[in-house]
Write a protein that holds these residues in place. Structure first.
Motif, PDB file in Angstrom:
ATOM      1  N   PRO A   1      -9.105  -5.137 -10.701  1.00  0.00           N
ATOM      2  CA  PRO A   1      -9.873  -3.897 -10.836  1.00  0.00           C
ATOM      3  C   PRO A   1      -9.251  -2.743 -10.040  1.00  0.00           C
ATOM      4  N   ARG A   2      -9.489  -1.527 -10.492  1.00  0.00           N
ATOM      5  CA  ARG A   2      -8.988  -0.353  -9.770  1.00  0.00           C
ATOM      6  C   ARG A   2      -9.535  -0.331  -8.344  1.00  0.00           C
ATOM      7  N   THR A   3     -10.761  -0.792  -8.176  1.00  0.00           N
ATOM      8  CA  THR A   3     -11.352  -0.820  -6.835  1.00  0.00           C
ATOM      9  C   THR A   3     -10.570  -1.737  -5.895  1.00  0.00           C
ATOM     10  N   ALA A   4      -9.960  -2.786  -6.442  1.00  0.00           N
ATOM     11  CA  ALA A   4      -9.130  -3.679  -5.621  1.00  0.00           C
ATOM     12  C   ALA A   4      -7.885  -2.943  -5.134  1.00  0.00           C
ATOM     13  N   ILE A   5      -7.316  -2.090  -5.981  1.00  0.00           N
ATOM     14  CA  ILE A   5      -6.160  -1.285  -5.579  1.00  0.00           C
ATOM     15  C   ILE A   5      -6.566  -0.364  -4.428  1.00  0.00           C
ATOM     16  N   ALA A   6      -7.713   0.288  -4.550  1.00  0.00           N
ATOM     17  CA  ALA A   6      -8.205   1.171  -3.491  1.00  0.00           C
ATOM     18  C   ALA A   6      -8.410   0.397  -2.188  1.00  0.00           C
ATOM     19  N   MET A   7      -8.910  -0.828  -2.291  1.00  0.00           N
ATOM     20  CA  MET A   7      -9.142  -1.646  -1.101  1.00  0.00           C
ATOM     21  C   MET A   7      -7.825  -2.075  -0.456  1.00  0.00           C
TER      22      MET A   7
ATOM     23  N   ALA B   1       0.834  -1.205   0.000  1.00  0.00           N
ATOM     24  CA  ALA B   1       0.000   0.000   0.000  1.00  0.00           C
ATOM     25  C   ALA B   1       0.866   1.251   0.000  1.00  0.00           C
ATOM     26  N   ALA B   2       1.939   1.243   0.782  1.00  0.00           N
ATOM     27  CA  ALA B   2       2.839   2.401   0.822  1.00  0.00           C
ATOM     28  C   ALA B   2       3.501   2.625  -0.532  1.00  0.00           C
ATOM     29  N   GLN B   3       3.896   1.551  -1.196  1.00  0.00           N
ATOM     30  CA  GLN B   3       4.521   1.671  -2.513  1.00  0.00           C
ATOM     31  C   GLN B   3       3.527   2.209  -3.538  1.00  0.00           C
ATOM     32  N   ILE B   4       2.291   1.769  -3.451  1.00  0.00           N
ATOM     33  CA  ILE B   4       1.257   2.256  -4.370  1.00  0.00           C
ATOM     34  C   ILE B   4       1.070   3.760  -4.173  1.00  0.00           C
ATOM     35  N   LYS B   5       0.956   4.182  -2.923  1.00  0.00           N
ATOM     36  CA  LYS B   5       0.755   5.601  -2.620  1.00  0.00           C
ATOM     37  C   LYS B   5       1.944   6.441  -3.095  1.00  0.00           C
ATOM     38  N   LYS B   6       3.138   5.901  -2.931  1.00  0.00           N
ATOM     39  CA  LYS B   6       4.370   6.609  -3.282  1.00  0.00           C
ATOM     40  C   LYS B   6       4.592   6.662  -4.797  1.00  0.00           C
ATOM     41  N   SER B   7       3.998   5.741  -5.497  1.00  0.00           N
ATOM     42  CA  SER B   7       4.192   5.619  -6.937  1.00  0.00           C
ATOM     43  C   SER B   7       3.615   6.816  -7.678  1.00  0.00           C
ATOM     44  N   LYS B   8       4.219   7.117  -8.814  1.00  0.00           N
ATOM     45  CA  LYS B   8       3.700   8.178  -9.673  1.00  0.00           C
ATOM     46  C   LYS B   8       2.653   7.637 -10.646  1.00  0.00           C
ATOM     47  N   LEU B   9       2.405   6.333 -10.567  1.00  0.00           N
ATOM     48  CA  LEU B   9       1.392   5.712 -11.413  1.00  0.00           C
ATOM     49  C   LEU B   9       0.013   5.916 -10.802  1.00  0.00           C
ATOM     50  N   THR B  10      -0.997   5.954 -11.644  1.00  0.00           N
ATOM     51  CA  THR B  10      -2.363   6.044 -11.147  1.00  0.00           C
ATOM     52  C   THR B  10      -2.830   4.664 -10.694  1.00  0.00           C
ATOM     53  N   GLN B  11      -3.895   4.648  -9.916  1.00  0.00           N
ATOM     54  CA  GLN B  11      -4.473   3.375  -9.504  1.00  0.00           C
ATOM     55  C   GLN B  11      -4.906   2.569 -10.726  1.00  0.00           C
ATOM     56  N   GLU B  12      -5.407   3.244 -11.731  1.00  0.00           N
ATOM     57  CA  GLU B  12      -5.831   2.571 -12.960  1.00  0.00           C
ATOM     58  C   GLU B  12      -4.652   1.906 -13.659  1.00  0.00           C
ATOM     59  N   GLN B  13      -3.517   2.601 -13.721  1.00  0.00           N
ATOM     60  CA  GLN B  13      -2.328   2.041 -14.371  1.00  0.00           C
ATOM     61  C   GLN B  13      -1.807   0.834 -13.597  1.00  0.00           C
ATOM     62  N   ILE B  14      -1.757   0.954 -12.290  1.00  0.00           N
ATOM     63  CA  ILE B  14      -1.285  -0.156 -11.454  1.00  0.00           C
ATOM     64  C   ILE B  14      -2.229  -1.350 -11.598  1.00  0.00           C
ATOM     65  N   ALA B  15      -3.522  -1.082 -11.567  1.00  0.00           N
ATOM     66  CA  ALA B  15      -4.510  -2.153 -11.700  1.00  0.00           C
ATOM     67  C   ALA B  15      -4.353  -2.887 -13.025  1.00  0.00           C
ATOM     68  N   ALA B  16      -4.056  -2.146 -14.087  1.00  0.00           N
ATOM     69  CA  ALA B  16      -3.885  -2.773 -15.404  1.00  0.00           C
ATOM     70  C   ALA B  16      -2.672  -3.697 -15.413  1.00  0.00           C
ATOM     71  N   VAL B  17      -1.592  -3.278 -14.770  1.00  0.00           N
ATOM     72  CA  VAL B  17      -0.377  -4.103 -14.727  1.00  0.00           C
ATOM     73  C   VAL B  17      -0.612  -5.353 -13.878  1.00  0.00           C
ATOM     74  N   VAL B  18      -1.259  -5.182 -12.743  1.00  0.00           N
ATOM     75  CA  VAL B  18      -1.486  -6.298 -11.821  1.00  0.00           C
ATOM     76  C   VAL B  18      -2.656  -7.168 -12.278  1.00  0.00           C
ATOM     77  N   ASP B  19      -3.464  -6.639 -13.186  1.00  0.00           N
ATOM     78  CA  ASP B  19      -4.619  -7.334 -13.749  1.00  0.00           C
ATOM     79  C   ASP B  19      -5.709  -7.571 -12.702  1.00  0.00           C
TER      80      ASP B  19
ATOM     81  N   LEU C   1       3.957 -10.842  -6.247  1.00  0.00           N
ATOM     82  CA  LEU C   1       5.077 -10.958  -7.179  1.00  0.00           C
ATOM     83  C   LEU C   1       5.019  -9.883  -8.266  1.00  0.00           C
ATOM     84  N   THR C   2       3.821  -9.598  -8.745  1.00  0.00           N
ATOM     85  CA  THR C   2       3.664  -8.569  -9.768  1.00  0.00           C
ATOM     86  C   THR C   2       3.987  -7.189  -9.196  1.00  0.00           C
ATOM     87  N   PHE C   3       3.525  -6.910  -7.982  1.00  0.00           N
ATOM     88  CA  PHE C   3       3.859  -5.637  -7.334  1.00  0.00           C
ATOM     89  C   PHE C   3       5.370  -5.511  -7.147  1.00  0.00           C
TER      90      PHE C   3
END
Length: 75
Positions: A26-32, A6-24, A46-48
């Protein structure tokens, strides 16, 4: 582990949508994950790790150290 992801996601310059696409997932899962309402699966972890260039063993070591600190504070 979830807190570090979660800290890495927040620190990232990527959007939740971009991260969700890479991890495959939903964006809502990233928010959760960020809010602590959803755990990260092993495959997602592993993907993260690849996405954020973090070795999985570093995440596990960090998690063990955090758990050890929590145990010490309860004594």
């Amino acid at each position: 582990v979830n807190l570090l992801v979660a800290a890495q996601i927040k620190k990232s310059k990527l959007t939740q949508e971009q991260i969700a696409a890479v991890v495959d997932i939903p964006r809502t899962a990233i928010a959760m994950i960020i809010s602590g309402k959803r755990d990260v699966t092993a495959n997602e972890l592993l993907t993260f790790c690849k996405l954020f260039s973090i070795a999985p063993n570093k995440l596990m070591k960090w998690n063990e150290e955090s758990e050890n600190e929590k145990s010490k504070s309860k004594v």
